[in-house]
Enzyme design. Structure first.
Site, PDB file in Angstrom:
ATOM      1  N   GLU A 174      45.059  45.084  39.183  1.00  0.00           N
ATOM      2  CA  GLU A 174      45.005  44.295  40.413  1.00  0.00           C
ATOM      3  C   GLU A 174      44.494  42.887  40.123  1.00  0.00           C
ATOM      4  O   GLU A 174      43.512  42.707  39.393  1.00  0.00           O
ATOM      5  CB  GLU A 174      44.083  44.957  41.441  1.00  0.00           C
ATOM      6  CG  GLU A 174      44.525  46.349  41.896  1.00  0.00           C
ATOM      7  CD  GLU A 174      45.606  46.325  42.965  1.00  0.00           C
ATOM      8  OE1 GLU A 174      45.982  45.203  43.409  1.00  0.00           O
ATOM      9  OE2 GLU A 174      46.063  47.416  43.355  1.00  0.00           O
TER      10      GLU A 174
ATOM     11  N   GLU B 131      53.248  40.541  46.327  1.00  0.00           N
ATOM     12  CA  GLU B 131      52.245  40.362  45.272  1.00  0.00           C
ATOM     13  C   GLU B 131      52.887  39.626  44.089  1.00  0.00           C
ATOM     14  O   GLU B 131      53.059  40.157  42.999  1.00  0.00           O
ATOM     15  CB  GLU B 131      51.673  41.725  44.890  1.00  0.00           C
ATOM     16  CG  GLU B 131      50.937  42.365  46.070  1.00  0.00           C
ATOM     17  CD  GLU B 131      50.624  43.839  45.895  1.00  0.00           C
ATOM     18  OE1 GLU B 131      50.829  44.368  44.786  1.00  0.00           O
ATOM     19  OE2 GLU B 131      50.185  44.468  46.871  1.00  0.00           O
TER      20      GLU B 131
ATOM     21  N   HIS C 258      55.063  46.088  45.405  1.00  0.00           N
ATOM     22  CA  HIS C 258      54.807  45.410  46.674  1.00  0.00           C
ATOM     23  C   HIS C 258      55.273  43.968  46.519  1.00  0.00           C
ATOM     24  O   HIS C 258      54.657  43.195  45.783  1.00  0.00           O
ATOM     25  CB  HIS C 258      53.328  45.486  47.031  1.00  0.00           C
ATOM     26  CG  HIS C 258      52.842  46.887  47.223  1.00  0.00           C
ATOM     27  ND1 HIS C 258      51.569  47.299  46.890  1.00  0.00           N
ATOM     28  CD2 HIS C 258      53.472  47.984  47.732  1.00  0.00           C
ATOM     29  CE1 HIS C 258      51.430  48.574  47.172  1.00  0.00           C
ATOM     30  NE2 HIS C 258      52.568  49.020  47.676  1.00  0.00           N
TER      31      HIS C 258
ATOM     32  N   HIS D 232      49.763  44.704  40.153  1.00  0.00           N
ATOM     33  CA  HIS D 232      49.664  44.452  41.595  1.00  0.00           C
ATOM     34  C   HIS D 232      48.774  43.252  41.889  1.00  0.00           C
ATOM     35  O   HIS D 232      48.191  42.647  40.990  1.00  0.00           O
ATOM     36  CB  HIS D 232      49.069  45.677  42.295  1.00  0.00           C
ATOM     37  CG  HIS D 232      49.999  46.837  42.420  1.00  0.00           C
ATOM     38  ND1 HIS D 232      50.691  47.128  43.575  1.00  0.00           N
ATOM     39  CD2 HIS D 232      50.358  47.785  41.520  1.00  0.00           C
ATOM     40  CE1 HIS D 232      51.430  48.204  43.397  1.00  0.00           C
ATOM     41  NE2 HIS D 232      51.250  48.629  42.142  1.00  0.00           N
TER      42      HIS D 232
END
Length: 375
Positions: A335, A169, A166, A259
């Site tokens: 994350e 990010e 993504h 991410h």
């Protein structure tokens, strides 16, 4: 007063900019997609003048909860990024600031530009432990860069680390910068030991085109790479296509997919409990990895995160779950926050490039813990 975004990862639309206290902005959609959230723009001509900038369509963004208790970042030199007063009323996101200099950049998070990416991979290849290879082309014809760290050997574990599926990010590539810096440090005992046991295949940016375009979620054809792993195509998701093919060729004993999460102000892992092959071995590996990271890095925690999938309910189109099932290996999504780490808040900068780099360095400890047991 001038507002511009015609540069690498720039993204904003100016609706009206006549009154410094009533600047009206919108975030455009990602390329060929309904997603949007990322912004990055330059304001000039307002030195020592208070400005109030309202992003009108914040509540329509892909993750509006990401704007709750969020502060935008700003920079005068594009190196040091600090937080500025930001307010979300459930509809608009308002940024208030009095620039100290004539030109200032604002962004959703500190960008990691294509030039920085090229510096990263080319500096890395100067190490005798590292080889830079192009594994294919993006949909716009740019090289897909992969770094091979360590001397390949059939007896060694095969560890894959990929980032920025993504593109918005950007903290994920800062993380890779930290991981690479420590892994390539000839004086670091953990790195030297790991490279005697494993070879690392690292893709610092899986979505170069989307990153340059200022997209949050997709490439410039509108494809979300983290939903492409079951059936990637060279036409629409070439980075996933080529990486998965190379995983098949070289093998995969550990996969880390890096991410950022818009809403949760914590660092955490999303695991593979829901894949059909999840068993006691993978459970123990997951627990050892997470436990070691918590013991050695206070910036990492396991209290806040995504709900665990029920057995057999994991989405096998998602990278970590697909790779975990495909190779029966430990495969984790890491994350980081766009906001701050609420366990260790730092109000001036929030979660930042420097903290992302340090987290990337710290991940070698849990890898060290599990490397002998990956197969």
């Amino acid at each position: 007063m001038n507002i511009s975004s015609n540069f690498d990862s720039g993204k904003i639309e100016v609706i009206e900019a006549l009154d410094p206290q009533n600047i009206q902005l919108r975030i455009p959609n990602d390329t060929n997609s309904e997603h949007f959230q990322w912004f990055h723009f330059r304001l000039s001509g307002m030195q020592e003048k208070a400005v109030k900038m309202c992003i009108q369509n914040a509540s329509e963004a892909s993750y509006p909860e990401g704007y709750d208790e969020y502060y935008a970042v700003a920079s005068y030199d594009r190196e040091y990024w600090f937080r500025v007063p930001t307010f979300y009323d459930g509809k608009q996101l308002t940024i208030e600031h009095t620039p100290e200099f004539n030109s200032v950049y604002y962004a959703y998070f500190a960008p990691y530009t294509y030039e920085q990416h090229l510096d990263l991979v080319h500096n890395a290849q100067m190490s005798q432990e590292c080889e830079l290879v192009s594994i294919g082309k993006t949909v716009e014809g740019k090289d897909i860069d992969m770094l091979i760290v360590g001397e390949p050997d059939e007896s060694k574990k095969k560890i894959w680390v990929i980032a920025r599926q993504h593109p918005g990010e950007s903290m994920a590539e800062w993380f890779i910068q930290g991981l690479l810096g420590k892994l390539l440090d000839e004086d670091d005992a953990v790195a030297r030991t790991l490279l005697s046991k494993a070879v690392f295949y690292i893709v610092p940016n899986m979505n170069i085109d989307g990153s340059i375009a200022g997209n949050l979620r997709v490439n410039t054809k509108g494809f979300n790479y983290n939903r492409e792993w079951a059936e990637p195509s060279e036409e629409n998701s070439p980075e996933v296509f080529h990486v998965r093919n190379l995983m098949d060729e070289y093998g995969c004993d550990l996969n880390l997919d890096i991410h950022g999460d818009e809403a949760l102000p914590y660092n955490f892992i999303s695991g593979i409990e829901g894949i059909p092959s999840f068993d006691e071995r993978l459970k123990n590996l997951t627990e050892n990895f997470i436990g070691t990271w918590m013991d050695t890095c206070p910036d990492f925690q396991d209290t806040h995160g995504y709900p665990k999938n029920e057995p057999g309910k994991g989405n096998l189109a998602i990278c970590s779950k697909h790779i975990g099932e495909r190779f029966k290996c430990l495969s984790l999504t890491i994350e980081m926050p766009f906001k701050d780490n609420n366990d260790l808040p730092e109000p001036e900068c929030g979660w930042s490039p420097d903290r992302s780099i340090l987290l990337g360095e710290s991940v070698l400890q849990p890898i060290m813990k599990v490397v002998d047991h990956l197969r």
